[in-house]
Every structure is written in C-alpha cells, then in structure tokens.
Design a protein around this motif. Structure first.
Motif, PDB file in Angstrom:
ATOM      1  N   UNK A   1     -43.088   9.428 -64.734  1.00  0.00           N
ATOM      2  CA  UNK A   1     -42.482   9.059 -63.459  1.00  0.00           C
ATOM      3  C   UNK A   1     -40.946   9.216 -63.491  1.00  0.00           C
ATOM      4  N   UNK A   2     -40.318   8.907 -64.612  1.00  0.00           N
ATOM      5  CA  UNK A   2     -38.863   9.020 -64.678  1.00  0.00           C
ATOM      6  C   UNK A   2     -38.461  10.508 -64.612  1.00  0.00           C
ATOM      7  N   UNK A   3     -39.217  11.356 -65.260  1.00  0.00           N
ATOM      8  CA  UNK A   3     -38.943  12.787 -65.228  1.00  0.00           C
ATOM      9  C   UNK A   3     -39.104  13.363 -63.826  1.00  0.00           C
ATOM     10  N   UNK A   4     -40.118  12.918 -63.130  1.00  0.00           N
ATOM     11  CA  UNK A   4     -40.335  13.378 -61.760  1.00  0.00           C
ATOM     12  C   UNK A   4     -39.192  12.927 -60.849  1.00  0.00           C
ATOM     13  N   UNK A   5     -38.703  11.708 -61.077  1.00  0.00           N
ATOM     14  CA  UNK A   5     -37.599  11.185 -60.291  1.00  0.00           C
ATOM     15  C   UNK A   5     -36.331  12.007 -60.546  1.00  0.00           C
ATOM     16  N   UNK A   6     -36.060  12.323 -61.817  1.00  0.00           N
ATOM     17  CA  UNK A   6     -34.887  13.133 -62.153  1.00  0.00           C
ATOM     18  C   UNK A   6     -35.019  14.547 -61.595  1.00  0.00           C
ATOM     19  N   UNK A   7     -36.217  15.106 -61.659  1.00  0.00           N
ATOM     20  CA  UNK A   7     -36.451  16.440 -61.109  1.00  0.00           C
ATOM     21  C   UNK A   7     -36.237  16.458 -59.591  1.00  0.00           C
ATOM     22  N   UNK A   8     -36.655  15.387 -58.905  1.00  0.00           N
ATOM     23  CA  UNK A   8     -36.461  15.287 -57.455  1.00  0.00           C
ATOM     24  C   UNK A   8     -34.982  15.241 -57.107  1.00  0.00           C
ATOM     25  N   UNK A   9     -34.207  14.414 -57.842  1.00  0.00           N
ATOM     26  CA  UNK A   9     -32.762  14.344 -57.606  1.00  0.00           C
ATOM     27  C   UNK A   9     -32.107  15.691 -57.881  1.00  0.00           C
ATOM     28  N   UNK A  10     -32.553  16.371 -58.895  1.00  0.00           N
ATOM     29  CA  UNK A  10     -32.014  17.692 -59.212  1.00  0.00           C
ATOM     30  C   UNK A  10     -32.295  18.696 -58.103  1.00  0.00           C
ATOM     31  N   UNK A  11     -33.517  18.668 -57.578  1.00  0.00           N
ATOM     32  CA  UNK A  11     -33.874  19.575 -56.490  1.00  0.00           C
ATOM     33  C   UNK A  11     -33.097  19.267 -55.205  1.00  0.00           C
ATOM     34  N   UNK A  12     -32.886  17.981 -54.921  1.00  0.00           N
ATOM     35  CA  UNK A  12     -32.103  17.604 -53.737  1.00  0.00           C
ATOM     36  C   UNK A  12     -30.667  18.100 -53.891  1.00  0.00           C
ATOM     37  N   UNK A  13     -30.094  17.925 -55.080  1.00  0.00           N
ATOM     38  CA  UNK A  13     -28.730  18.404 -55.331  1.00  0.00           C
ATOM     39  C   UNK A  13     -28.640  19.922 -55.210  1.00  0.00           C
ATOM     40  N   UNK A  14     -29.639  20.605 -55.780  1.00  0.00           N
ATOM     41  CA  UNK A  14     -29.658  22.065 -55.696  1.00  0.00           C
ATOM     42  C   UNK A  14     -29.777  22.525 -54.241  1.00  0.00           C
ATOM     43  N   UNK A  15     -30.607  21.844 -53.440  1.00  0.00           N
ATOM     44  CA  UNK A  15     -30.782  22.194 -52.034  1.00  0.00           C
ATOM     45  C   UNK A  15     -29.473  22.002 -51.258  1.00  0.00           C
TER      46      UNK A  15
END
Length: 194
Positions: A1-15
């Motif tokens: 779950x922590x990895x998914x949360x970090x991946x989501x923040x990364x994708x939002x930043x990239x977007x």
C-alpha cells in the motif's frame, strides 16, 4: 500500500509537469504563429492578417448593418527615395510612417502593411466622409514627417458596399482599383530627384 501511494504521488507530479510543458509549448507556438503575421520592419500586421480580419469585419458589419470603410495608402516614388537616400533611410522612413499611422488611428482601427510602400487601414463603423477626413489628415501628417523631401502620399478612402462585397479579396481589389485611378501619371519624387 505504501508503494502504491508513492507511485500515485509520482504519477500526479509527472502529470502536472506534462501539463506545464504543454502550456509552454502552446505559448511558444502561438507566439511564433503571431510573429509570422507581423511585418518585421514596421511591426504592423501583414497581408495574411489583413485578409482574415477584413473577412471577419465584412461578415460582422453586414449582419449589424453598420458602415465599414477602407483606407489604402501608397507612398509615391518610394523606390526613387530608396535609390537616392539609401535603403537604411527608406527603412527608417517606413518605421516612422508606420508609427505615425498607429498613433493617428483609433484603437478599433487596424493598419496593415500590404506591400513595400502600401498600407491598408480597416475602419469599422466609419462612413466615407469620416474616412476622407482621416485620409486628408494623414496626408498633412506625412508632409510634416519629411517636410524637406518631396514625398507624397496617394490614398483612397472608400466605404465598402457591404451588399455587393462578400469577400476580403473583392474589397481589396476595389480599393486597389480606386488607388490606381487616384495615382498621377508621373511620380513626383522620381522627377524631383532626377
């Protein structure tokens, strides 16, 4: 779950970064597109922009039943002026003349450089009498711009018959014909400098 949360923040930043890059690219593209419509010497709009605006104004004024006038200005003997005083002096004169035109016209009017020494002003909500007054005023201003030189301006002011003219090309053709009829046979500057 922590990895998914970090991946989501990364994708939002990239977007967000991609959106910012797209805005920059669109701004640059708009600048380059508009820059291509501007004459580099006089900083006035060129023929392509004139065609687009005149077509829009024709349609708009036909719908609203308001007058629309054109003012076409041609500097007589400009090529002789260039030969006698040099291209740099001719460019300086055109720059001064374009500034004069810009300052003398109303904010809603549009002035464009159609060709080397030919300018066209689109005068919305202007009848023929008002356009003629402006034409005479600009001729007086040109004499003050270069009082020691024999530079003259051939100009025509005409109210467009909106019921008969459907396209910008037809309006410009009508103005060109009127300008050709208004030109004298011998250019005064060419004979004065010879």
């Amino acid at each position: 779950p922590v990895g998914m949360l970090l991946l989501t923040f990364g994708l939002v930043g990239w977007h967000r970064e991609q959106l910012a890059i797209n805005r920059q690219l669109q701004g640059r593209e708009l600048f380059l597109r508009n820059h291509a419509l501007i004459d580099p010497l006089t900083q006035l709009y060129g023929p392509a922009y004139l065609q687009a605006v005149l077509q829009r104004e024709l349609e708009l004024h036909r719908q609203q039943q308001q007058p629309l006038s054109l003012l076409m200005l041609d500097i007589r003997g400009f090529s002789a002026y260039n030969r006698h005083f040099g291209i740099a002096a001719g460019d300086h004169f055109l720059t001064q003349f374009s500034e004069l035109l810009t300052h003398q016209l109303r904010p809603r009017d549009l002035i464009c450089r159609l060709a080397g020494d030919c300018f066209v002003a689109v005068l919305p909500q202007t009848e023929a009498a008002s356009a003629t007054v402006l034409q005479n005023h600009l001729q007086q201003q040109l004499r003050q711009l270069l009082p020691e030189q024999n530079v003259q301006l051939t100009s025509v002011a005409l109210e467009l018959p909106l019921a008969q003219i459907n396209h910008a090309d037809a309006a410009l053709s009508m103005a060109r014909q009127a300008l050709q009829q208004a030109k004298p046979i011998t250019p005064p500057l060419a004979t004065a400098l010879s």
